[in-house]
Design a protein around this motif. Structure first.
Motif, PDB file in Angstrom:
ATOM      1  N   ASP A  63     -31.452 -13.471  -3.107  1.00  0.00           N
ATOM      2  CA  ASP A  63     -31.607 -12.907  -1.982  1.00  0.00           C
ATOM      3  C   ASP A  63     -31.303 -13.446  -0.286  1.00  0.00           C
ATOM      4  O   ASP A  63     -31.356 -12.075   0.265  1.00  0.00           O
ATOM      5  CB  ASP A  63     -33.058 -13.783  -1.645  1.00  0.00           C
ATOM      6  CG  ASP A  63     -34.170 -12.993  -2.625  1.00  0.00           C
ATOM      7  OD1 ASP A  63     -33.901 -12.148  -3.355  1.00  0.00           O
ATOM      8  OD2 ASP A  63     -35.347 -13.238  -3.154  1.00  0.00           O
ATOM      9  N   ASP A  78     -39.937 -10.591  -9.291  1.00  0.00           N
ATOM     10  CA  ASP A  78     -40.511 -11.566  -9.155  1.00  0.00           C
ATOM     11  C   ASP A  78     -40.475 -13.144 -10.662  1.00  0.00           C
ATOM     12  O   ASP A  78     -41.198 -11.949 -11.606  1.00  0.00           O
ATOM     13  CB  ASP A  78     -41.628 -11.774  -7.958  1.00  0.00           C
ATOM     14  CG  ASP A  78     -42.716 -11.003  -8.405  1.00  0.00           C
ATOM     15  OD1 ASP A  78     -43.887 -10.927  -8.050  1.00  0.00           O
ATOM     16  OD2 ASP A  78     -42.889 -10.856  -9.971  1.00  0.00           O
ATOM     17  N   TYR A 130     -38.982 -16.509   0.079  1.00  0.00           N
ATOM     18  CA  TYR A 130     -39.194 -16.450   1.643  1.00  0.00           C
ATOM     19  C   TYR A 130     -39.807 -18.492   2.504  1.00  0.00           C
ATOM     20  O   TYR A 130     -39.160 -18.354   3.714  1.00  0.00           O
ATOM     21  CB  TYR A 130     -40.503 -15.761   2.446  1.00  0.00           C
ATOM     22  CG  TYR A 130     -39.042 -14.499   1.714  1.00  0.00           C
ATOM     23  CD1 TYR A 130     -38.275 -13.961   1.904  1.00  0.00           C
ATOM     24  CD2 TYR A 130     -40.214 -13.640   1.096  1.00  0.00           C
ATOM     25  CE1 TYR A 130     -37.722 -12.438   1.443  1.00  0.00           C
ATOM     26  CE2 TYR A 130     -39.841 -12.559   0.164  1.00  0.00           C
ATOM     27  CZ  TYR A 130     -38.223 -11.614   0.205  1.00  0.00           C
ATOM     28  OH  TYR A 130     -38.096 -10.567   0.003  1.00  0.00           O
ATOM     29  N   GLY A 187     -40.581  -9.907   4.286  1.00  0.00           N
ATOM     30  CA  GLY A 187     -40.015 -10.206   3.550  1.00  0.00           C
ATOM     31  C   GLY A 187     -38.236 -10.191   3.767  1.00  0.00           C
ATOM     32  O   GLY A 187     -37.724 -10.148   3.865  1.00  0.00           O
TER      33      GLY A 187
END
Length: 413
Positions: free
Chosen positions: A224, A22, A316, A275
């Motif tokens: 993502d 990350d 997110y 997540g």
């Protein structure tokens, strides 16, 4: 693997880092990176990117239009910031010559003079030949003899010529009125000059790193999103083969409305922390929270939560900016504000699905609007609200009460 960089007092260092880390981990790994790229490897990377020809042509045009540079110096800080990042990524002439990169004599001479603002290019490059008759670049090409037989350059040598022209242009900007760029000879780096003249070199360098990290974060976000969409498609396929009537998949994109944020913030925290979902916050929801914050404690809690997550850069939870044609019915806004906001959310969801798919058939089931309203009995709602809910269904978007969605998610494990 991706390519990252760090600027020190002596060099620009290219490092190979793992994409799976990350943002916090990648910053730390960049600082302690041991897998440094050699200078020939860095030159090969710059060559293979294929972007230097376009940059050189653009800078050739700017060099011939200094009045535009001076006039737009203060209003184009983003451009100079990015240019300074690029200049710091390019190795200087001393390091290339010391590395004994195989260059012909004419390229070596050009490279030796690239740290001066008055470099005169003598070797025509393919882009120069292709644009030789373009009036806007006449001044840049006047010193080039297109008819003279020039030595055949390898792709690496062509990149070195471009690199020389670009770095010379950076020194050219440091001499212009308006202080477009600064060059620190001790650190060996270029920095842009912000409107605040009191910013020091370290602050400006950190600003460059933050900009690079922001771009990397956006790239990770898109990756993502693509992964979540792939998971949805796999889950839908499994459900169609194994459990035809089971709800085996859930939308990867959740768009909570104002009531969901005000009344069920704890549930949204769990959904975001799993997540499993990407929480999208449209501008109309933020406006709704702002309108309610004086009299609604839940709205104030929601605002503080979003501000905290945006500040931390939670991948997110994303704020969606409005773009394109948006829903506007000022009369409806006065008559039924809940229906008006739902229409606005449908418009935001359409923008999201268009950006993620090639057609409506590709994006069905991708987005779910979460609401705090109980929508089991649609006939109990106002006519405007019923029409807005029908618009949600027509757009291929799901609308669910957040309590029901949370219960279904927990049952699926």
């Amino acid at each position: 693997m991706r390519l990252s960089c760090s600027v020190s007092a002596d060099s620009v260092v290219f490092c190979a880092t793992d994409d799976s880390s990350d943002s916090e981990g990648s910053v730390e790994s960049n600082q302690s990176c041991r897998n440094e790229k050699t200078l020939p490897e860095r030159l090969e990377i710059l060559t293979n990117q294929g972007l230097l020809p376009a940059v050189k042509v653009f800078l050739d045009w700017l060099r011939a239009n200094t009045d535009i540079i001076v006039m737009c110096a203060q209003s184009s800080q983003s451009l100079w910031n990015r240019l300074s990042v690029l200049l710091n990524l390019l190795p200087d002439s001393r390091k290339i010559l010391e590395a004994e990169v195989p260059l012909c004599e004419e390229v070596s001479e050009l490279l030796s003079a690239c740290e001066r603002p008055d470099l005169h290019q003598t070797l025509p490059l393919p882009e120069d030949v292709a644009l030789r008759h373009l009036p806007a670049l006449r001044a840049a090409h006047k010193r080039l003899d297109m008819d003279r037989e020039s030595p055949t350059l390898s792709t690496l040598q062509e990149s070195v010529v471009r690199l020389s022209c670009i770095r010379s242009f950076g020194h050219f900007l440091t001499r212009l009125q308006g202080n477009v760029l600064h060059f620190n000879p001790e650190a060996g780096i270029f920095t842009s000059v912000s409107q605040s003249e009191q910013e020091n070199l370290l602050q400006q360098a950190r600003a460059q790193f933050r900009m690079a990290e922001e771009e990397a974060r956006r790239n990770r976000l898109m990756r993502d999103m693509a992964q979540l969409r792939l998971q949805l498609e796999v889950s839908q396929l499994e459900g169609s083969l194994q459990q035809p009537k089971a709800q085996s998949s859930m939308s990867p994109y959740l768009v909570p409305d104002t009531t969901a944020l005000c009344q069920h913030l704890g549930l949204l925290r769990q959904l975001a922390g799993s997540g499993r979902f990407m929480i999208i916050i449209p501008r109309t929801v933020i406006d709704g929270l702002d309108f309610l914050k004086k009299e609604n404690a839940g709205a104030r809690d929601g605002i503080r939560f979003l501000e905290s997550e945006f500040r931390k850069g939670n991948r997110y939870i994303r704020c969606q900016r409005e773009s394109g044609k948006s829903f506007e019915r000022h009369k409806l806004k006065r008559q039924d504000s809940d229906a008006w906001h739902l229409y606005k959310m449908v418009d935001s969801c359409r923008q999201l699905t268009v950006s993620q798919g090639s057609g409506e058939e590709d994006t069905a089931g991708m987005v779910t609007i979460l609401t705090g309203f109980h929508i089991e009995d649609i006939t109990a709602l106002s006519p405007h609200m019923q029409a807005a809910i029908q618009a949600v269904a027509v757009a291929g978007i799901e609308l669910k009460n957040i309590l029901e969605f949370y219960r279904q998610w927990k049952e699926m494990g």
